[in-house]
Design a protein around this motif. Structure first.
Motif, PDB file in Angstrom:
ATOM      1  N   UNK A 123      -3.835  -7.268  -5.739  1.00  0.00           N
ATOM      2  CA  UNK A 123      -4.875  -6.893  -6.704  1.00  0.00           C
ATOM      3  C   UNK A 123      -5.688  -5.716  -6.177  1.00  0.00           C
ATOM      4  N   UNK A 124      -5.871  -5.642  -4.854  1.00  0.00           N
ATOM      5  CA  UNK A 124      -6.600  -4.515  -4.265  1.00  0.00           C
ATOM      6  C   UNK A 124      -5.844  -3.210  -4.487  1.00  0.00           C
ATOM      7  N   UNK A 125      -4.534  -3.261  -4.328  1.00  0.00           N
ATOM      8  CA  UNK A 125      -3.714  -2.067  -4.581  1.00  0.00           C
ATOM      9  C   UNK A 125      -3.819  -1.653  -6.047  1.00  0.00           C
ATOM     10  N   UNK A 126      -3.744  -2.626  -6.935  1.00  0.00           N
ATOM     11  CA  UNK A 126      -3.837  -2.338  -8.369  1.00  0.00           C
ATOM     12  C   UNK A 126      -5.196  -1.736  -8.717  1.00  0.00           C
ATOM     13  N   UNK A 127      -6.271  -2.230  -8.099  1.00  0.00           N
ATOM     14  CA  UNK A 127      -7.609  -1.676  -8.341  1.00  0.00           C
ATOM     15  C   UNK A 127      -7.681  -0.228  -7.871  1.00  0.00           C
ATOM     16  N   UNK A 128      -7.102   0.040  -6.699  1.00  0.00           N
ATOM     17  CA  UNK A 128      -7.112   1.407  -6.174  1.00  0.00           C
ATOM     18  C   UNK A 128      -6.344   2.350  -7.095  1.00  0.00           C
ATOM     19  N   UNK A 129      -5.245   1.875  -7.662  1.00  0.00           N
ATOM     20  CA  UNK A 129      -4.461   2.700  -8.590  1.00  0.00           C
ATOM     21  C   UNK A 129      -5.299   3.103  -9.806  1.00  0.00           C
ATOM     22  N   UNK A 130      -6.220   2.228 -10.205  1.00  0.00           N
ATOM     23  CA  UNK A 130      -7.083   2.495 -11.365  1.00  0.00           C
ATOM     24  C   UNK A 130      -8.325   3.295 -10.986  1.00  0.00           C
ATOM     25  N   UNK A 162       0.816  -1.215   0.000  1.00  0.00           N
ATOM     26  CA  UNK A 162       0.000   0.000   0.000  1.00  0.00           C
ATOM     27  C   UNK A 162       0.855   1.273   0.000  1.00  0.00           C
ATOM     28  N   UNK A 163       2.088   1.152   0.432  1.00  0.00           N
ATOM     29  CA  UNK A 163       2.977   2.319   0.363  1.00  0.00           C
ATOM     30  C   UNK A 163       3.257   2.696  -1.090  1.00  0.00           C
ATOM     31  N   UNK A 164       3.271   1.717  -1.990  1.00  0.00           N
ATOM     32  CA  UNK A 164       3.461   2.047  -3.404  1.00  0.00           C
ATOM     33  C   UNK A 164       2.257   2.803  -3.943  1.00  0.00           C
ATOM     34  N   UNK A 165       1.099   2.629  -3.307  1.00  0.00           N
ATOM     35  CA  UNK A 165      -0.103   3.369  -3.713  1.00  0.00           C
ATOM     36  C   UNK A 165      -0.087   4.780  -3.131  1.00  0.00           C
ATOM     37  N   UNK A 166       0.220   4.903  -1.844  1.00  0.00           N
ATOM     38  CA  UNK A 166       0.166   6.222  -1.208  1.00  0.00           C
ATOM     39  C   UNK A 166       1.323   7.116  -1.649  1.00  0.00           C
TER      40      UNK A 166
END
Length: 385
Positions: A144-151, A58-62
């Motif tokens: 996959x949840x992180x990838x969905x959030x990125x989109x 999740x750090x890669x997302x934030x």
């Protein structure tokens, strides 16, 4: 502490459990049965390393590479880019982790990859094929949840993104938040339940700028000062909305104003002072102000507190969003104070209103203000995108 999926052990049922936050509360699910012969310390070690993997993912997302100032070799942006690419290494590290050999062990520079290796070593010690399969499935679900959030898709496990502060804002999420604010400029509850808070704050900053313009037209105040003036009507967290209005008035886009403030607060949370020069100037200004009040050339700063960020460093994006919505409410207070009551003549004289008539006037006032904000925001929609 940033929210993420947390893993725990139910010793009574011998189960591995995952739980994560949403805008409405926490959800939990059973991941797998745990082997009967395993010790508590070993099981807790597995749960801990899974939580570390979630943290790193999740750090890669934030903190996406897109928010870094440079992608040059050896830069922070390049490091973030490489960490995001490490998603592809997770499954292999879990099934074939680096193990101790000859008194030494290879340790990865990537937090994500090393977390996966630690999971793999824990599973190696437990030696349970069914548990390994379940953990592989779970790690894939989390990534996959992180990838969905990125989109910009915050459904399912990706819902936890509504609790996270992010250095950048997804255009999809900004558009979703803007749509909700067009329906209700005061901020519907869905803003906190279904949309990324940094993106929502971008849309709210755009809406606040429109609300400030509407309030300024009837009050005669400058748009950057309307929330501060409204604080004289009702106590408001006026400093941050006023700061954002000032940044926009100086030429910043809502995206630049919001992400700049959130990014700065996130750096403070990480223990990093991102702009020492600005802090030096802030201290100088504070010392001069105290000197004017105390008539001392070198005033004592020992008992003076200085905020490093105007936002709550534990939840900067949501804190900013709450303040911006309070600012929109303040704009309505000022607008209501100065706007003509001609359209409410059917209610009679204000001093004769009963509670029901007063509530009806307030409803009409909010509706009129909301419509003017929608119209003004639409006129400046290019500012949002």
């Amino acid at each position: 502490m940033q929210p993420r999926t947390r893993y725990s052990v139910d010793l009574h049922r011998r189960e591995l459990i995952a739980s994560w936050g949403t805008g409405e509360g926490d959800l939990a699910t059973r991941i797998a049965a745990l082997p009967d012969g395993a010790g508590t310390s070993t099981l807790l070690g597995l749960a801990r390393t899974l939580s570390q993997l979630s943290d790193a993912a999740w750090r890669t997302y934030t903190r996406p590479a897109s928010a870094a100032p440079s992608l040059e070799p050896n830069s922070e942006g390049r490091r973030r880019e490489e960490e995001r690419k490490a998603f592809a290494e997770v499954a292999g590290a879990i099934t074939g982790p680096n193990l101790p050999s000859g008194g030494a062990m290879v340790v990865s520079y990537s937090h994500l990859t090393e977390s996966a290796n630690r999971i793999g070593r824990a599973l190696h010690d437990l030696d349970d094929s069914d548990l390994t399969k379940a953990v592989l499935t779970e790690s894939a679900t989390e990534l996959a949840a992180v990838e969905s959030a990125e989109l910009g898709d915050l459904t399912g496990r990706a819902q936890q993104a509504v609790l996270l502060s992010r250095e950048d804002a997804s255009p999809v999420q900004v558009a979703a938040a803007d749509h909700l604010l067009q329906q209700n400029p005061f901020g519907p509850a869905e803003l906190f339940l279904a949309v990324d808070p940094t993106a929502t704050a971008v849309a709210a900053a755009h809406c606040l700028a429109a609300a400030a313009e509407v309030a300024a037209e009837v009050s005669g105040e400058h748009p950057t000062q309307v929330v501060l003036e409204a604080d004289n009507i009702e106590a408001l967290p006026h400093k941050t909305p006023t700061l954002v209005l000032g940044l926009i008035a100086d030429g910043a886009t809502p995206h630049q104003a919001v992400t700049g403030l959130v990014r700065h607060a996130m750096h403070i949370t990480d223990g990093v002072l991102p702009d020492p020069t600005a802090l030096r100037e802030q201290l100088h200004d504070l010392e001069e102000t105290l000197g004017d009040y105390t008539d001392e050339d070198e005033p004592d700063l020992e008992d003076i507190e200085l905020r490093l960020t105007p936002l709550d460093p534990k939840r900067p994006a949501r804190d900013l969003l709450e303040d911006l919505l309070a600012g929109i409410h303040g704009c309505w207070l000022l607008h209501s104070e100065h706007a003509s009551l001609d359209t409410d003549e059917d209610l009679g004289r204000a001093e004769d209103w009963d509670d029901e008539q007063a509530e009806e006037h307030q409803r009409r006032s909010r509706d009129r203000f909301a419509q003017r904000v929608r119209e003004t925001a639409a006129q400046h929609h290019d500012r949002l995108i």
